[in-house]
Design an enzyme around this catalytic site. Structure first.
Site, PDB file in Angstrom:
ATOM      1  N   ASP A  93       1.053  -0.916   0.096  1.00  0.00           N
ATOM      2  CA  ASP A  93       0.610  -0.043   0.041  1.00  0.00           C
ATOM      3  C   ASP A  93       1.213   1.359  -0.087  1.00  0.00           C
ATOM      4  OD1 ASP A  93      -2.158   1.362   0.341  1.00  0.00           O
ATOM      5  OD2 ASP A  93      -3.295   0.860   2.037  1.00  0.00           O
ATOM      6  N   SER A  94       0.702   3.039  -0.173  1.00  0.00           N
ATOM      7  CA  SER A  94       1.515   3.350  -0.975  1.00  0.00           C
ATOM      8  C   SER A  94       1.816   4.831   0.604  1.00  0.00           C
ATOM      9  CB  SER A  94       0.873   4.383  -1.874  1.00  0.00           C
ATOM     10  OG  SER A  94      -0.458   5.083  -1.447  1.00  0.00           O
ATOM     11  N   GLY A  95       0.832   4.577   1.619  1.00  0.00           N
ATOM     12  CA  GLY A  95       0.782   4.854   2.199  1.00  0.00           C
ATOM     13  C   GLY A  95      -0.141   6.008   2.658  1.00  0.00           C
ATOM     14  N   GLY A  96      -0.860   5.893   1.633  1.00  0.00           N
ATOM     15  CA  GLY A  96      -1.790   7.979   2.036  1.00  0.00           C
ATOM     16  C   GLY A  96      -2.932   7.106   2.951  1.00  0.00           C
ATOM     17  N   ASP A 147      -2.584   8.152  -2.912  1.00  0.00           N
ATOM     18  CA  ASP A 147      -3.456   9.160  -3.077  1.00  0.00           C
ATOM     19  C   ASP A 147      -4.047   9.695  -1.266  1.00  0.00           C
ATOM     20  OD1 ASP A 147      -3.971   7.085  -0.798  1.00  0.00           O
ATOM     21  OD2 ASP A 147      -6.559   6.134  -2.137  1.00  0.00           O
ATOM     22  N   GLN A 189     -11.802   6.735  -6.010  1.00  0.00           N
ATOM     23  CA  GLN A 189     -11.639   7.790  -5.206  1.00  0.00           C
ATOM     24  C   GLN A 189     -13.196   7.848  -5.634  1.00  0.00           C
ATOM     25  OE1 GLN A 189     -10.918   7.627  -2.311  1.00  0.00           O
ATOM     26  NE2 GLN A 189      -8.730   7.454  -2.208  1.00  0.00           N
ATOM     27  N   GLY A 216     -11.320   4.643  -0.482  1.00  0.00           N
ATOM     28  CA  GLY A 216     -12.492   5.354   0.754  1.00  0.00           C
ATOM     29  C   GLY A 216     -13.036   4.447   1.392  1.00  0.00           C
ATOM     30  N   ASP A 266      -8.295  -7.154   0.653  1.00  0.00           N
ATOM     31  CA  ASP A 266      -7.393  -7.340   2.031  1.00  0.00           C
ATOM     32  C   ASP A 266      -8.100  -6.659   3.357  1.00  0.00           C
ATOM     33  OD1 ASP A 266      -6.663  -4.234   1.468  1.00  0.00           O
ATOM     34  OD2 ASP A 266      -6.058  -4.432   3.030  1.00  0.00           O
ATOM     35  N   CYS A 304     -13.331 -26.890  10.952  1.00  0.00           N
ATOM     36  CA  CYS A 304     -12.254 -26.645  10.452  1.00  0.00           C
ATOM     37  C   CYS A 304     -11.212 -27.442  10.127  1.00  0.00           C
ATOM     38  CB  CYS A 304     -11.734 -25.813  10.815  1.00  0.00           C
ATOM     39  SG  CYS A 304     -10.227 -24.479  10.446  1.00  0.00           S
ATOM     40  N   CYS A 309      -7.517 -25.988  15.206  1.00  0.00           N
ATOM     41  CA  CYS A 309      -8.656 -27.250  15.402  1.00  0.00           C
ATOM     42  C   CYS A 309      -8.168 -28.330  14.997  1.00  0.00           C
ATOM     43  CB  CYS A 309      -9.210 -26.985  13.909  1.00  0.00           C
ATOM     44  SG  CYS A 309     -10.067 -25.240  14.229  1.00  0.00           S
ATOM     45  N   HIS A 335      -6.082 -20.038  12.417  1.00  0.00           N
ATOM     46  CA  HIS A 335      -7.217 -20.272  12.469  1.00  0.00           C
ATOM     47  C   HIS A 335      -7.881 -19.135  11.508  1.00  0.00           C
ATOM     48  CE1 HIS A 335     -11.203 -21.548  12.583  1.00  0.00           C
ATOM     49  NE2 HIS A 335     -11.689 -20.681  12.926  1.00  0.00           N
TER      50      HIS A 335
HETATM   51 ZN    ZN Z   1      -9.509 -24.445  12.721  1.00  0.00          ZN
END
Ligand code: ZN
Length: 387
Positions: A93-96, A147, A189, A216, A266, A304, A309, A335
């Site tokens: 990420d750019s830091g914006g 941005d 944006q 944004g 993300d 899971c 688990c 997990h």
């Molecule tokens: Zn798990």
């Protein structure tokens, strides 16, 4: 040449698609959830853990990494892959967003953002050119343009001004790019104003960016507003380029955005909540620090297949958290990331099978049922704790 991206399948019942992205450090199958590794580490996990989890991409952050260890260390070591002992794809990420949410003494001008370092109190400038220079030193596979982030509930004039500056900064970033092997994504944006989102998408997609992010969001907006903007923005982006929804990520957020045709995600949520003792399970969120877990000789999630688990009980996890043992958050991070990656793999398989619309509907209904069965809900996504 743009970073190669192929569409493998389109879901007949929605806008969802499955694709393959070719980065300098490997192939990424989409839709993809990227593990947040802000300071060149997914907190508490080693690259071997990430390999076991089949983590497709790690996301680092320019703002934090420029302050510590600094670009000079990355230049000397030969980039983030070698530095953190990880050979898979990295996005920075750019830091914006961090300038907007974290930086002290910040003043933003056409040149860039001036702020005070939290490491040594120096005044520093993060400009579009400087962000690209640092991301070049970091050696990420996918770089983001700087941005200007503002609160998504800001007024029209402020939203318009930030959007236009974001466009000028995007072109400066493109001009400053040094290494063609590092892809560069632009960020749409325009806040919650449909007309501005459209103008932003039209402007940016006229330039040779490798992919386009929707920025944004999750900064003061509601889930409904987020879904509306995501749906409208995704539609405006070129079908043949990857689409990335930044920082948004409860499982329902991901499912809605995949239905809208988003490819990349993300969010700090799975790891952030793991450190607070909260797990995502197939039957809703579980807070392992609760008394009801103290003598529960059952796995966190019986459905899971993750290492946590398979080998440990809720009672043991409860004990680790009560004693503030670092193994507790580590096991929960393993997990929660496994839970997210499994969701994405299932989603991709459903898109390939042409059954994603039904899969997403069933999944959303099940999550809704669990979340309204009296369990406490967690925090909002990106706005909860910037990282
Ligand atoms: Zn798990």
């Amino acid at each position: 040449m743009l970073m190669p991206f192929e569409i493998d399948a389109r879901d007949p019942g929605s806008r969802a698609r499955a694709g393959t992205l070719h980065t300098a450090h490997g192939v990424v199958q989409t839709p993809v959830f990227m593990a947040v590794g802000t300071r060149a580490t997914v907190t508490g996990l080693e690259p071997a853990d990430l390999a076991e989890l089949r983590a497709p991409v790690v996301l680092g952050n320019t703002y934090h990494l420029m302050l510590r260890p600094g670009p000079e260390v990355f230049r000397r070591v030969g980039g983030i892959h070698r530095f953190m002992g990880y050979s898979g794809p990295v996005l920075t990420d750019s830091g914006g967003y961090q300038i907007f949410s974290l930086a002290a003494d910040r003043t933003v001008s056409e040149q860039g953002a001036l702020f005070r370092s939290y490491v040594d109190q120096r005044r520093l400038l993060l400009s579009p050119e400087r962000s690209i220079e640092i991301q070049t030193a970091i050696g990420s596979d996918i770089m983001m343009v700087l941005d200007e982030c503002i609160d998504s509930t800001s007024g029209y004039d402020a939203t318009l001004a930030a959007m236009e500056r974001t466009h000028r900064w995007a072109l400066r970033s493109l001009a400053a790019r040094e290494n063609p092997a590092q892809a560069l994504f632009a960020i749409v944006q325009g806040g919650l104003v449909p007309e501005l989102r459209q103008r932003s998408a039209e402007f940016l997609t006229a330039h040779p960016f490798d992919g386009f992010a929707i920025g944004g969001l999750a900064v003061g907006d509601t889930r409904a507003e987020r879904e509306d903007v995501t749906l409208a923005s995704a539609e405006l982006l070129p079908a043949e380029r990857p689409r990335y929804l930044m920082g948004v990520g409860t499982p329902p957020d991901l499912l809605h955005a995949m239905l809208a045709g988003v490819d990349m995600f993300d969010c700090v949520l799975p790891t952030h909540l793991a450190w607070q003792g909260t797990a995502f399970t197939s039957t809703g969120r579980v807070k392992v620090t609760r008394g009801s877990c103290a003598s529960a000789d059952v796995p966190l999630d019986a459905a899971c297949s993750c290492r946590t688990c398979q080998h440990f009980s809720r009672a043991y996890l409860n004990h680790l958290f009560k004693c503030s043992e670092p193994l507790g958050p580590r096991l929960l991070s393993l997990h929660n990331l496994h839970h997210y990656f499994s969701l994405m793999r299932e989603a991709r398989a459903a898109i390939l099978a042409g059954t994603f619309a039904a899969y997403a509907r069933d999944k959303l209904a099940a999550i809704d049922r669990h979340e309204h069965s009296g369990r406490p809900l967690g925090v909002a996504a990106r706005g909860a704790e910037p990282s």
